[in-house]
Design a protein around this motif. Sequence first.
Motif, PDB file in Angstrom:
ATOM      1  N   PRO A  82      47.376  46.659  39.508  1.00 51.48           N
ATOM      2  CA  PRO A  82      46.411  46.880  38.426  1.00 51.48           C
ATOM      3  C   PRO A  82      46.813  46.180  37.135  1.00 51.48           C
ATOM      4  N   SER A  83      48.112  46.167  36.833  1.00 48.79           N
ATOM      5  CA  SER A  83      48.551  45.581  35.562  1.00 48.79           C
ATOM      6  C   SER A  83      48.199  44.110  35.457  1.00 48.79           C
ATOM      7  N   ILE A  84      48.536  43.350  36.477  1.00 44.16           N
ATOM      8  CA  ILE A  84      48.280  41.908  36.423  1.00 44.16           C
ATOM      9  C   ILE A  84      46.793  41.631  36.288  1.00 44.16           C
ATOM     10  N   GLN A  85      45.980  42.295  37.088  1.00 39.51           N
ATOM     11  CA  GLN A  85      44.529  42.032  37.048  1.00 39.51           C
ATOM     12  C   GLN A  85      43.939  42.304  35.673  1.00 39.51           C
ATOM     13  N   VAL A  86      44.422  43.363  35.032  1.00 38.65           N
ATOM     14  CA  VAL A  86      43.887  43.750  33.723  1.00 38.65           C
ATOM     15  C   VAL A  86      44.496  42.911  32.605  1.00 38.65           C
ATOM     16  N   ASN A  87      45.806  42.719  32.650  1.00 38.70           N
ATOM     17  CA  ASN A  87      46.489  42.091  31.520  1.00 38.70           C
ATOM     18  C   ASN A  87      46.204  40.606  31.388  1.00 38.70           C
ATOM     19  N   ILE A  88      45.912  39.914  32.487  1.00 39.90           N
ATOM     20  CA  ILE A  88      45.561  38.496  32.345  1.00 39.90           C
ATOM     21  C   ILE A  88      44.139  38.324  31.835  1.00 39.90           C
ATOM     22  N   ARG A  89      43.416  39.445  31.685  1.00 38.65           N
ATOM     23  CA  ARG A  89      42.093  39.453  31.034  1.00 38.65           C
ATOM     24  C   ARG A  89      42.197  40.007  29.617  1.00 38.65           C
ATOM     25  N   ALA A  90      43.359  39.984  29.027  1.00 39.06           N
ATOM     26  CA  ALA A  90      43.598  40.534  27.687  1.00 39.06           C
ATOM     27  C   ALA A  90      43.405  42.039  27.661  1.00 39.06           C
ATOM     28  N   GLY A  91      43.747  42.717  28.763  1.00 41.89           N
ATOM     29  CA  GLY A  91      43.673  44.165  28.828  1.00 41.89           C
ATOM     30  C   GLY A  91      42.321  44.698  29.248  1.00 41.89           C
ATOM     31  N   ARG A  92      41.409  43.822  29.585  1.00 44.21           N
ATOM     32  CA  ARG A  92      40.075  44.262  29.963  1.00 44.21           C
ATOM     33  C   ARG A  92      39.987  44.491  31.477  1.00 44.21           C
ATOM     34  N   PHE A  93      39.253  45.534  31.853  1.00 44.20           N
ATOM     35  CA  PHE A  93      38.955  45.767  33.259  1.00 44.20           C
ATOM     36  C   PHE A  93      37.741  44.923  33.655  1.00 44.20           C
ATOM     37  N   PRO A  94      37.594  44.622  34.944  1.00 48.85           N
ATOM     38  CA  PRO A  94      36.334  44.006  35.377  1.00 48.85           C
ATOM     39  C   PRO A  94      35.168  44.906  34.977  1.00 48.85           C
ATOM     40  N   GLU A  95      33.996  44.319  34.826  1.00 49.70           N
ATOM     41  CA  GLU A  95      32.824  45.088  34.411  1.00 49.70           C
ATOM     42  C   GLU A  95      32.585  46.271  35.349  1.00 49.70           C
ATOM     43  N   ALA A  96      32.152  47.393  34.773  1.00 51.95           N
ATOM     44  CA  ALA A  96      31.873  48.584  35.568  1.00 51.95           C
ATOM     45  C   ALA A  96      30.650  48.363  36.447  1.00 51.95           C
ATOM     46  N   GLU A  97      30.637  49.027  37.595  1.00 55.55           N
ATOM     47  CA  GLU A  97      29.475  49.009  38.478  1.00 55.55           C
ATOM     48  C   GLU A  97      28.410  49.959  37.926  1.00 55.55           C
ATOM     49  N   ASP A  98      27.295  50.055  38.614  1.00 54.74           N
ATOM     50  CA  ASP A  98      26.190  50.890  38.142  1.00 54.74           C
ATOM     51  C   ASP A  98      26.594  52.357  37.999  1.00 54.74           C
ATOM     52  N   ASN A  99      27.614  52.783  38.730  1.00 58.25           N
ATOM     53  CA  ASN A  99      28.054  54.177  38.644  1.00 58.25           C
ATOM     54  C   ASN A  99      29.024  54.417  37.497  1.00 58.25           C
ATOM     55  N   GLY A 100      29.275  53.376  36.688  1.00 58.14           N
ATOM     56  CA  GLY A 100      30.150  53.501  35.543  1.00 58.14           C
ATOM     57  C   GLY A 100      31.623  53.387  35.842  1.00 58.14           C
ATOM     58  N   VAL A 101      31.973  53.092  37.092  1.00 58.81           N
ATOM     59  CA  VAL A 101      33.368  53.000  37.506  1.00 58.81           C
ATOM     60  C   VAL A 101      33.798  51.539  37.573  1.00 58.81           C
ATOM     61  N   HIS A 102      34.999  51.258  37.068  1.00 60.17           N
ATOM     62  CA  HIS A 102      35.592  49.928  37.167  1.00 60.17           C
ATOM     63  C   HIS A 102      36.418  49.853  38.446  1.00 60.17           C
ATOM     64  N   TYR A 103      36.352  48.695  39.129  1.00 61.08           N
ATOM     65  CA  TYR A 103      37.083  48.554  40.380  1.00 61.08           C
ATOM     66  C   TYR A 103      38.047  47.371  40.303  1.00 61.08           C
ATOM     67  N   LEU A 104      39.243  47.591  40.840  1.00 58.89           N
ATOM     68  CA  LEU A 104      40.246  46.548  40.940  1.00 58.89           C
ATOM     69  C   LEU A 104      40.472  46.207  42.409  1.00 58.89           C
ATOM     70  N   ARG A 105      41.085  45.062  42.657  1.00 52.17           N
ATOM     71  CA  ARG A 105      41.304  44.599  44.025  1.00 52.17           C
ATOM     72  C   ARG A 105      42.741  44.845  44.469  1.00 52.17           C
ATOM     73  N   ILE A 106      42.903  45.129  45.749  1.00 55.08           N
ATOM     74  CA  ILE A 106      44.226  45.298  46.339  1.00 55.08           C
ATOM     75  C   ILE A 106      44.352  44.307  47.493  1.00 55.08           C
ATOM     76  N   PRO A 107      45.100  43.220  47.316  1.00 49.84           N
ATOM     77  CA  PRO A 107      45.307  42.290  48.438  1.00 49.84           C
ATOM     78  C   PRO A 107      46.127  42.983  49.534  1.00 49.84           C
ATOM     79  N   VAL A 108      45.649  42.903  50.757  1.00 51.59           N
ATOM     80  CA  VAL A 108      46.346  43.522  51.879  1.00 51.59           C
ATOM     81  C   VAL A 108      46.744  42.421  52.875  1.00 51.59           C
ATOM     82  N   LYS A 109      48.032  42.338  53.160  1.00 50.82           N
ATOM     83  CA  LYS A 109      48.560  41.358  54.111  1.00 50.82           C
ATOM     84  C   LYS A 109      48.967  42.104  55.370  1.00 50.82           C
ATOM     85  N   MET A 110      48.264  41.860  56.447  1.00 47.26           N
ATOM     86  CA  MET A 110      48.508  42.561  57.689  1.00 47.26           C
ATOM     87  C   MET A 110      49.641  41.903  58.477  1.00 47.26           C
ATOM     88  N   LYS A 111      50.660  42.690  58.842  1.00 44.75           N
ATOM     89  CA  LYS A 111      51.666  42.203  59.751  1.00 44.75           C
ATOM     90  C   LYS A 111      51.075  42.140  61.164  1.00 44.75           C
TER      91      LYS A 111
END
Length: 292
Positions: free
Chosen positions: A258-287
Amino acid sequence: MSDPAIRAFFDEPTNTVSYLVWDKQTGRGAVIDPVLDFDMASGEADTRSAEAIMTEAEKEGVSIEWVLETHAHADHLSAAPMIKARTEARIGIGEHIRDVQKIFRPIFADETLKTDGSDFDRLFSDGDRFALGHLEVEVIHVPGHTPADVAYKIGNHVWVGDTLFMPDYGTARADFPGGDARQLYRSIQRILALPDETKLYLCHDYKAPGRDEYQWETTVGEQRRTNVHVHEGLSEDEFVAMRDTRDAGLSVPKLLLPSIQVNIRAGRFPEAEDNGVHYLRIPVKMKPAARG
């Protein structure tokens, strides 16, 4: 030039130190590395840590003109947007944040992420100087922990971010994407070339073994003589070998994604969805065994 007034604010959950710094004559000030309180388990964000800084600024009659980031932090989220919204302060960071944005955009597969640094109000170059009331702030580019790290120098006072820790704890890691232990050594040497009495203000403390209290102020002389990782007489090759070995055994910061995604945007979260919630991404690497 007179000394700045300084207040430190320690956030124990992230071991982060934020600072309120101001010119005593004019009351014009800056906040360095403010923390947004964030609970990973619940996904809840709060501004109580930043509110404490704002309360102190009001008490002291400080007009906050700048929010200064030493780098895009990987261990806490920035409260810069909240402070900017309250004060109209400008958010500044080193110009090489563009390199960090370019590194992480494909990692998060985020096409909405800008890579030109325009989320920030000011991108500082090495040697830039700007006024804080009657004080002059000098920017020193100190890459190694990340490509974009900068230190802020006001007279005999330097805020070094994650480049150095207390002498009994050592130095910053250099294994994040874009990090470089050799660059880190050279950046540290720039700081240690300053006069012995220069005061250094750190961004983190973790209480080295045997120390009971958190600390975040030291001097160039103390660092040069006693830093356990980079004291006088230690060669660049020795430092790089130590840093590479140590970094290989470090765990990933729990708030890195979460820190990297937000902080490289100057502390801003991605725009909220219609439900008012902000969503971040989690890269998943499958073994292989987990792919089914």
